[in-house]
Design an enzyme around this catalytic site. Structure first.
Site, short mmCIF file in Angstrom:
data_model
loop_
_atom_site.label_atom_id
_atom_site.label_comp_id
_atom_site.label_asym_id
_atom_site.label_seq_id
_atom_site.Cartn_x
_atom_site.Cartn_y
_atom_site.Cartn_z
N THR A 174 32.51 10.32 -66.99
CA THR A 174 33.07 11.64 -66.23
C THR A 174 34.41 11.28 -65.72
OG1 THR A 174 30.94 12.04 -65.70
CG2 THR A 174 32.51 13.05 -64.26
N VAL A 203 22.32 20.25 -67.66
CA VAL A 203 23.38 20.29 -66.78
C VAL A 203 23.24 19.29 -65.69
CG1 VAL A 203 24.70 21.91 -65.21
CG2 VAL A 203 23.53 22.96 -67.13
N ASP A 205 25.58 17.13 -62.56
CA ASP A 205 26.29 17.60 -61.06
C ASP A 205 27.61 18.07 -61.24
OD1 ASP A 205 26.84 14.75 -62.09
OD2 ASP A 205 27.78 14.69 -60.08
N GLY A 226 28.47 9.72 -62.09
CA GLY A 226 27.33 8.77 -62.19
C GLY A 226 26.21 9.62 -62.42
N GLY A 228 23.88 12.16 -62.79
CA GLY A 228 24.04 13.36 -62.11
C GLY A 228 22.93 13.89 -61.31
N1 GLY Z 1 27.94 12.70 -63.54
C1 GLY Z 1 27.94 13.37 -64.81
C2 GLY Z 1 26.48 13.89 -65.05
O1 GLY Z 1 25.51 13.45 -64.96
O2 GLY Z 1 26.68 14.80 -66.06
#
Ligand code: GLY
Length: 308
Positions: A174, A203, A205, A226, A228
């Site tokens: 990310t 999906v 965060d 991290g 999500g």
């Molecule tokens: N933090 C990115 C995800 O979990 O998609």
């Protein structure tokens, strides 16, 4: 005359990066990518530009860099597809845009910005978001643009695990950027391919306003990285703002507090944060996090490992 204050903080993902585990080439590629993103965003801010322009520019550089899990170099779903998520938010107006599960836009962060500025919506997903991207004339890219052998190898390795392990190596990736400009406006942007071997349609965060991305001139701008699912459950980005605005915490206290709360729930990851006063920083509970900062009075600085 006092010098205009501005700050840009970026991340290229938190995860299991430890000294000795990253090859020298991977270490150097990560640092070079972070440096280029800081230069791109810093150029805008030093010229008196807008925080939203700066975070978009910085994230676009990281999306185009295959070393990071966003845009080109995104991780694969369990089905071998690539689905990108991104968001952007402007702290002066609370305008926000996000996209989830997009497959053909070269720079998903710019599609999120188009949702924010050229649609009445905040979040578009899947085929609808892909169609909006074409309508808006954004640059399209085929599967070969996003695909990289290293991400394919990571997927194959994960699928071969007897427990069907899901990102067990904490290769979270990310990318994100937060900035405060000379006018004191803050902005945040986040972009990701998500988690290796995620279910298609999952999906995270990053595109969810308040979970992985948030900006409010009254408090702070935040971008998260991290696992999500934990960030969504805690509403991490918005809660950092709420702690600053309503509980009087500093941005450092609020960021540390939410990473502690994340850890208590079993989650791993990190956040970057800036305040409207020009302060900036990060917090994470993983061994490393690709990260960097530049400001009106400091040159670009990048780091990867927890002891830097
Ligand atoms: N933090 C990115 C995800 O979990 O998609």
């Amino acid at each position: 005359m006092t010098q205009a204050r501005w700050t840009l903080v970026i991340h290229g993902g938190s995860g299991s990066m430890e000294r000795g585990r990253l090859s020298p080439d991977a270490d150097a590629a990560g640092r070079a990518g972070l440096h280029a993103a800081l230069v791109a965003g810093g150029k805008i801010l030093s010229a008196g530009g807008d925080a939203t322009d700066a975070v978009e520019a910085a994230v676009r550089v990281l999306e185009d860099d295959p070393a990071f899990n966003a845009g080109r170099g995104s991780v694969y779903t369990a089905d071998g597809t690539i689905e990108c998520d991104a968001a952007v938010m402007a702290g002066d107006t609370l305008a926000a845009g996000g996209v989830a599960g997009v497959t053909a836009t070269r720079n998903p962060v710019s599609l999120a910005r188009a949702v924010m500025e050229r649609s009445p919506h905040v979040l578009l997903t899947g085929a609808g978001a892909d169609a909006f991207s074409v309508e808006q004339g954004l640059e399209q890219a085929g599967p070969d643009w996003f695909a990289t052998p290293e991400r394919r190898r990571q997927l194959d390795e994960m699928l071969a695990r007897p427990d069907g392990g899901f990102d067990s190596g904490m290769k979270y990736g990310t990318v994100g950027a937060v900035a405060v400009d000379a006018a004191g406006h803050v902005a945040a942007a986040t972009s990701t391919g998500g988690l290796t071997a995620k279910r298609w349609g999952r999906v995270g965060d990053s595109p969810l306003i308040g979970a992985g991305t948030y900006a409010d001139n009254r408090a702070a701008a935040i971008s998260c990285t991290g696992a999500g699912e934990y960030f969504i459950r805690l509403g991490v980005a918005h809660e950092i703002c709420a702690r600053v605005r309503l509980a009087g915490e500093t941005i450092e206290e609020a960021a540390d507090g939410m990473i502690d709360a994340l850890g208590d729930l079993g989650g791993k990851g990190g956040v970057i944060v800036v305040g409207p006063d020009g302060s900036g920083g990060w917090a994470f509970n993983t061994p490393g996090m690709y990260r960097g900062m530049i400001s009106h009075d400091s040159a670009p600085e990048v780091a990867i490992y927890g002891d830097e």
